[in-house]
Structures are given as C-alpha cells and as structure tokens.
Write a protein that holds these residues in place. Structure first.
Motif, PDB file in Angstrom:
ATOM      1  N   MET A   1       0.888  -1.035  -0.111  1.00 35.80           N
ATOM      2  CA  MET A   1       0.042  -0.258   0.007  1.00 35.80           C
ATOM      3  C   MET A   1       0.977   1.348  -0.029  1.00 35.80           C
ATOM      4  N   ILE A   2       0.427   2.123  -0.813  1.00 34.18           N
ATOM      5  CA  ILE A   2       1.111   3.411  -0.985  1.00 34.18           C
ATOM      6  C   ILE A   2       0.356   4.536  -0.387  1.00 34.18           C
ATOM      7  N   SER A   3       0.802   5.057   0.979  1.00 36.65           N
ATOM      8  CA  SER A   3       0.039   6.033   1.635  1.00 36.65           C
ATOM      9  C   SER A   3      -0.283   7.270   0.717  1.00 36.65           C
ATOM     10  N   GLY A   4      -1.456   7.698   0.763  1.00 39.15           N
ATOM     11  CA  GLY A   4      -2.111   8.939   0.219  1.00 39.15           C
ATOM     12  C   GLY A   4      -2.386   8.735  -1.373  1.00 39.15           C
ATOM     13  N   MET A   5      -1.837   7.606  -2.057  1.00 38.67           N
ATOM     14  CA  MET A   5      -2.105   7.313  -3.288  1.00 38.67           C
ATOM     15  C   MET A   5      -3.697   6.734  -3.640  1.00 38.67           C
ATOM     16  N   VAL A   6      -4.264   7.318  -4.460  1.00 40.85           N
ATOM     17  CA  VAL A   6      -5.711   6.661  -5.009  1.00 40.85           C
ATOM     18  C   VAL A   6      -5.506   5.896  -6.219  1.00 40.85           C
ATOM     19  N   LYS A  29      -6.877  15.346 -14.109  1.00 42.27           N
ATOM     20  CA  LYS A  29      -7.528  15.662 -12.564  1.00 42.27           C
ATOM     21  C   LYS A  29      -6.261  16.247 -11.950  1.00 42.27           C
ATOM     22  N   THR A  30      -6.633  17.199 -10.868  1.00 40.24           N
ATOM     23  CA  THR A  30      -5.753  17.919 -10.224  1.00 40.24           C
ATOM     24  C   THR A  30      -4.871  17.114  -9.036  1.00 40.24           C
ATOM     25  N   TYR A  31      -5.401  15.914  -8.665  1.00 37.27           N
ATOM     26  CA  TYR A  31      -4.645  14.909  -7.544  1.00 37.27           C
ATOM     27  C   TYR A  31      -3.522  14.278  -8.478  1.00 37.27           C
ATOM     28  N   ALA A 105     -10.107  12.922  -1.157  1.00 35.43           N
ATOM     29  CA  ALA A 105      -8.749  12.296  -0.623  1.00 35.43           C
ATOM     30  C   ALA A 105      -8.517  13.241   0.480  1.00 35.43           C
ATOM     31  N   ALA A 106      -8.551  14.488   0.264  1.00 33.78           N
ATOM     32  CA  ALA A 106      -8.212  15.470   1.328  1.00 33.78           C
ATOM     33  C   ALA A 106      -8.966  15.558   2.742  1.00 33.78           C
ATOM     34  N   ALA A 107     -10.282  15.236   2.396  1.00 29.98           N
ATOM     35  CA  ALA A 107     -11.363  15.310   3.337  1.00 29.98           C
ATOM     36  C   ALA A 107     -11.070  14.004   4.248  1.00 29.98           C
TER      37      ALA A 107
END
Length: 222
Positions: A1-6, A29-31, A105-107
């Motif tokens: 798992m890569i933290s923060g990755m979607v 997309k901005t992410y 993701a931020a929320a």
C-alpha cells in the motif's frame, strides 16, 4: 500500500469509441498521487488495443486483461492489483469534476473517514455536450461534510446517500480488507459492497455539489 495514493478502479468492455477521451480526461485531474487500474473485461472490439496504446504513453496506467467475467469480478481483480491507500470507482464512460478526487482524498485524510462520495448528475447523450462545456470552465471548490456511521447508514437505507451508485465512491483500502463484490449478482452488487463495508462502522465524507456525471445511454456495461 502506498500512503495517500488513490487507485482508480476502472473496468472497460467494448468502449472503443469513447475510452480514449475518457482516459485522457482522467489525466487532467488535479490530484497527483494516483494510479489508473484499467481492466479490460474481454472486449471484442478494439478497446484493448486503444488501452494498450494509452498505457504505453503514461506510466500511471496499470492495464489488466481478463476474459469476459463481468463488472464485479473485473473490479475484484483490479482491487487485488491496486497499490493505493484509497480505491476510487469509476465507470468507463462517465466523467468526474476535476477537483473530485483531490477533494475526497483530502477530506478523508483530514477527518479519518473510511468512505466518501458525491451525488450524481444523470446525463443523456443529447445533453452530454453541456458536461464537456462545464469541464472547460475554471474549477470551483466545494465544501465537504462528515457523516457519522449512523447518519451514513441511514442515508444509504433511504436512498439519499452519496455512496450510490458505485461510480464516484472512494473507500479506504484498510476498510475493504477481504470484502469483495459479489460475482454471482448482476443487479445490486454495488449496493451490497457498499453496505458490507459501511456496517464495519465506517464514517462517510460527502460533497455539497454533484460532481459525478453519469452517462445514462450506456451500451458497454457488462
């Protein structure tokens, strides 16, 4: 798992006419921390060759191939191959607002929520040009809100949840665990998947705007 990755979970089936426009829109997309897990579900047209060409142009695309097993099995295979902390589900002919993934993701990271989603706009082929025009405008942020487990469960039962349908939903990988889509179901499999994860005690983030555009003249759904 890569933290923060979607990890975007995207099954495709016989979508040769639209899949390139769709995937290129995802690139915009901005992410930034994302991978596109694209799984061709045994297409009989040129969908796979289009996907192979696009995968050769962008390293964020992880292209999988299977015989025609149906959307549930395809999603399960894609989740097994995904590396992100979050799963985001997207159908291959729908479109999302440029800020959607970033906002969810931020929320979720800020609140610790396990699930998130946005309400859906149903769009016919006749009016699809309006979506294209809207997406050309400068993106405008939207506010988010947090639902407790009880609130999220209640809204799912009453048909007002931002977790329906499957497209536009983001789920923490750690919540999903070994839960899979029911491959023996062809109607309601997305509802069961959402419910089976939600009842684990999950909280849900919602967005105050409808940022998922559902193309309702579908011909490529398994």
């Amino acid at each position: 798992m890569i933290s923060g990755m979607v990890s975007l979970i995207i099954p495709v089936y016989n979508r040769q006419d639209v899949v390139e426009e769709f995937i290129r829109s995802v690139f915009e997309k901005t992410y930034q921390s994302l991978e596109i897990v694209l799984i061709d579900d045994g297409s009989t047209d040129d969908t796979l060759s289009v996907c192979q060409r696009l995968a050769g142009q962008d390293s964020r695309i992880k292209l999988l191939q299977t015989e025609h097993v149906g959307v549930s099995a395809a999603r399960n295979k894609a989740m097994d191959a995904a590396e992100g902390e979050f799963f985001f589900f997207l159908d291959s002919d729908d479109v999302i607002y440029p800020l959607l993934i970033e906002t969810l993701a931020a929320a979720m990271q800020e609140t610790g929520a396990e699930m998130a989603g946005t309400c859906v706009v149903n769009v016919t082929e006749q009016h699809w040009h309006r979506v294209r025009e809207k997406l050309k405008e400068p993106p405008v942020p939207a506010e988010t809100y947090l639902q407790s487990h009880a609130e999220a469960l209640d809204s799912l039962f009453h048909g007002t949840s931002v977790l329906r349908p499957m497209g536009g939903t983001m789920v923490r990988r750690s919540l999903v665990g070994e839960t899979k889509f029911r491959e023996n179901l062809f109607i309601g499999e997305d509802y069961f998947f959402l419910y089976e994860n939600l009842i684990k005690g999950a909280r849900c983030v919602g967005i105050t705007k409808k940022w998922y555009y559902w193309y309702i003249d579908k011909t490529g759904i398994q």
